[in-house]
Write an enzyme that holds these catalytic residues in place. Sequence first.
Site, PDB file in Angstrom:
ATOM      1  N   LEU A 152      18.618 -20.203  11.267  1.00  0.00           N
ATOM      2  CA  LEU A 152      18.863 -19.943   9.851  1.00  0.00           C
ATOM      3  C   LEU A 152      19.135 -21.270   9.153  1.00  0.00           C
ATOM      4  O   LEU A 152      19.845 -22.123   9.683  1.00  0.00           O
ATOM      5  CB  LEU A 152      20.074 -19.026   9.660  1.00  0.00           C
ATOM      6  CG  LEU A 152      19.838 -17.521   9.714  1.00  0.00           C
ATOM      7  CD1 LEU A 152      21.170 -16.785   9.629  1.00  0.00           C
ATOM      8  CD2 LEU A 152      18.918 -17.057   8.594  1.00  0.00           C
ATOM      9  N   ASP A 153      18.583 -21.439   7.952  1.00  0.00           N
ATOM     10  CA  ASP A 153      18.865 -22.645   7.179  1.00  0.00           C
ATOM     11  C   ASP A 153      20.362 -22.755   6.913  1.00  0.00           C
ATOM     12  O   ASP A 153      21.081 -21.749   6.892  1.00  0.00           O
ATOM     13  CB  ASP A 153      18.121 -22.615   5.840  1.00  0.00           C
ATOM     14  CG  ASP A 153      16.609 -22.615   6.023  1.00  0.00           C
ATOM     15  OD1 ASP A 153      16.140 -23.196   7.020  1.00  0.00           O
ATOM     16  OD2 ASP A 153      15.908 -22.027   5.175  1.00  0.00           O
ATOM     17  N   SER A 154      20.839 -23.973   6.670  1.00  0.00           N
ATOM     18  CA  SER A 154      22.271 -24.175   6.430  1.00  0.00           C
ATOM     19  C   SER A 154      22.753 -23.400   5.201  1.00  0.00           C
ATOM     20  O   SER A 154      23.893 -22.945   5.157  1.00  0.00           O
ATOM     21  CB  SER A 154      22.569 -25.667   6.259  1.00  0.00           C
ATOM     22  OG  SER A 154      21.827 -26.211   5.181  1.00  0.00           O
TER      23      SER A 154
END
Length: 370
Positions: A141-143
């Site tokens: 998951l992206d930050s």
Amino acid sequence: MMAACEAVAASATLATATERAEEGAKAATTGTAASAAASGKAAVPSAGGTTVKEAAAAVTETVAVTTTTAAMGGAGAARSAAAAKLLSLSGVFAVYKPKGPTSAELLNQLKEKLLAEAGMPPQDGNKRKKQALKIGHGGTLDSAATGVLVVGIGKGTKMLTSMLSGSKKYIATGELGKATDTLDSTGKITEEKPYDQIKQEDIEGILQKFTGNIMQVPPLYSALKKDGQRLSTLMKKGEVVEAKPARPVTVYSLSLQKFQPPLFTLDVECGGGFYIRSLVSDIGKELSSCATVQELTRTKQGPFTLEEHALREDKWTIDGIAQSLEHCMPLLSVEPSVKKLKTEDSKVQAVSSEDKTSQVKEKDGVIGTS
């Protein structure tokens, strides 16, 4: 007469203190603690030698040492039991990833917390060094994104590849009229275009173009690699990076949930290797404008849902994960490896198109893009 009374009282005090020392010795859980109690008792002088007050003080000190040693022995035994239980955990579960940390950073936080609870030393993260606690995650998951992050522990890390190719569900909020270099709100604005002409029916009318088996160009800021380095890392260094060629991906369902210009919210179910950021950007271009992701939440990955399975940080304990493994493992046997496209004319099953080159080896497990 008074001296005799003082002697009796002092003897009673000494007897009480000695009993406390004996009880402390019995409570000890190690040979060291018991030896300390026995030595302390033997060292107590008689009432006829050193003053009884001094004798009582000596016994009281022995009680304190014995009790402390016993407690340390008990704590050591508890830590050993906790470490044994931690290292015996094996399977796949899910945690909740908040906005901010990367998936790898969150995994390290989880590992540190578990090792500390078990009284084990932190691991240095050396890839070539065998790790006592094997843990990893599948489906990065992206930050800036939140939601379900699937984690494998023990032999469960070998099951993470199937998580990469399985279906995922997202709720994504895009903003029309703006484009950024990262395709989300964390990046620098690279373009701005009018969006006032866009109506709800315009968005609904183009979603079919992005449903089914389609071709998608991955974003430059991604975990995909070039010459062994992530594209996102090369971009941050200021190096010129060419976009990866379009690749086949699968969207099982796509619908518009809300439209409040300039914001629009999508409900997406997709296969492995699909980028929501690219989807939102492509929708903006299709509408003769531009768009970027403002909020992104993964609500489901494989059989794991945000509401039922994703452990919050207060549940990141050895017992909490053991209970979650027991609850989650039966789910893996019923989740189909492939899904049918939710389109009227589709009668065949769609095989996942996860690009194997996008799977990235992190410090502690297999990680894939999402």
